[in-house]
Design an enzyme around this catalytic site. Sequence first.
Site, mmCIF file in Angstrom:
data_model
loop_
_atom_site.group_PDB
_atom_site.id
_atom_site.type_symbol
_atom_site.label_atom_id
_atom_site.label_comp_id
_atom_site.label_asym_id
_atom_site.label_seq_id
_atom_site.Cartn_x
_atom_site.Cartn_y
_atom_site.Cartn_z
ATOM 1 N N CYS A 119 44.994 49.236 52.471
ATOM 2 C CA CYS A 119 45.112 50.656 52.861
ATOM 3 C C CYS A 119 45.351 51.532 51.633
ATOM 4 O O CYS A 119 44.774 52.602 51.509
ATOM 5 C CB CYS A 119 46.300 50.899 53.787
ATOM 6 S SG CYS A 119 46.599 49.659 55.030
ATOM 7 N N ASP A 120 46.245 51.094 50.763
ATOM 8 C CA ASP A 120 46.767 52.010 49.751
ATOM 9 C C ASP A 120 46.366 51.684 48.308
ATOM 10 O O ASP A 120 46.617 52.477 47.404
ATOM 11 C CB ASP A 120 48.308 52.016 49.829
ATOM 12 C CG ASP A 120 48.801 52.506 51.183
ATOM 13 O OD1 ASP A 120 48.074 53.287 51.813
ATOM 14 O OD2 ASP A 120 49.890 52.105 51.605
ATOM 15 N N CYS A 163 50.551 47.266 52.529
ATOM 16 C CA CYS A 163 49.131 47.105 52.820
ATOM 17 C C CYS A 163 48.269 47.516 51.628
ATOM 18 O O CYS A 163 47.999 48.706 51.430
ATOM 19 C CB CYS A 163 48.763 47.926 54.058
ATOM 20 S SG CYS A 163 47.037 47.752 54.526
#
Length: 310
Positions: free
Chosen positions: A138-139, A135
């Site tokens: 997200c990261d 992701c």
Amino acid sequence: MMESVKCLIVGSGPAGFTAAIYTSRANLQPVLYEGIQPGGQLTTTTEIENFPGYPEGVDGTQLMADLKQQAQRFGADIRFGIITRVDLSSRPFHVVVDGEKEIEAETLIVATGATAKYLGLPSESKYKGMGVSACATCDGFFYRKKDVAVVGGGDTACEEATYLASLCRQVYLIVRKPFLRASKAMQQRVLGTPNIKVLFEHNTAEVLGDENGVTGARLRHNDGTEQTIDISGFFLAIGHHPNTELFADQLALDEEGYIRTEPGTSKTSVEGVFAAGDVQDPHYRQAITAAGSGCKAALDCERFLLSQTK
Ligand code: NDP
């Protein structure tokens, strides 16, 4: 004796827990089964910085623990266990938990999520959460000004590569075919971004790393030659599969196996069964959109039960 419940929720990601918060506040006494991965996909990431209400970010596992606690505060009965069989042919629905316990449910909210696909390399699982991620939204932020790689040639891979290119120094896009599968517009954007280097006809042989996480990847060209790239992040974007095996042949699914819902609602092809979160959403896949759809499912469920008592 068989247990009877008004509202059974399957899955414990943001969709499931939000549905539990709303249905318990509406006094539907929901029972929620957490499933194979309690807390869902967010427990596999670290910091979540885009969930509204947390200006400093929040740890994924903590966010899920908070959502669970919030649902329990209103009386939701949250249980550890896996639904192993459902029969949706008549209401109340018949549900089997862990192969033995039987439940009759007047309504069902399906929030079983989706699972990101991984390549299946041992070195990849070794560094999961230590540089290997599925992701980028997200990261990605943790790789600012660093070099990273994205695997995949579809729209997600192109979108993630473009997003990462705005943060990172160099992005390698590792594509197994000699072309991208993504839409023309996405392809053009990727090919026109100077710090994205597309490596066509390459597969990953090994993710390299040390005790601090990912340091590189060993790639193999389809002609057999190998090269090593230095990277700190290795992002998979080779697709997701929805967790709908339990419902195959019982609920209408799309070609990829996602549950079909009536547009704008959480209603599935079976009256009294509602779907929320990634299991019915191949496009957005965000914690906040999943939570929002869990709320919708709870409200749809509440209205449905009310209409039955009239
Ligand atoms: P896709 O299935 O479209 O693409 C998956 C990609 O991963 C393909 O390039 C595939 O390669 C590659 N791949 C699969 N398995 C492996 C493997 N083992 N090793 C290496 N590469 C692999 O998935 P997406 O998540 O990209 O998209 C899903 C759907 O969502 C699509 O319909 C897409 O159009 C849509 N979408 C739309 C967006 C938008 O419109 N903005 C954004 C994101 C997604 P190969 O081509 O060789 O099969």
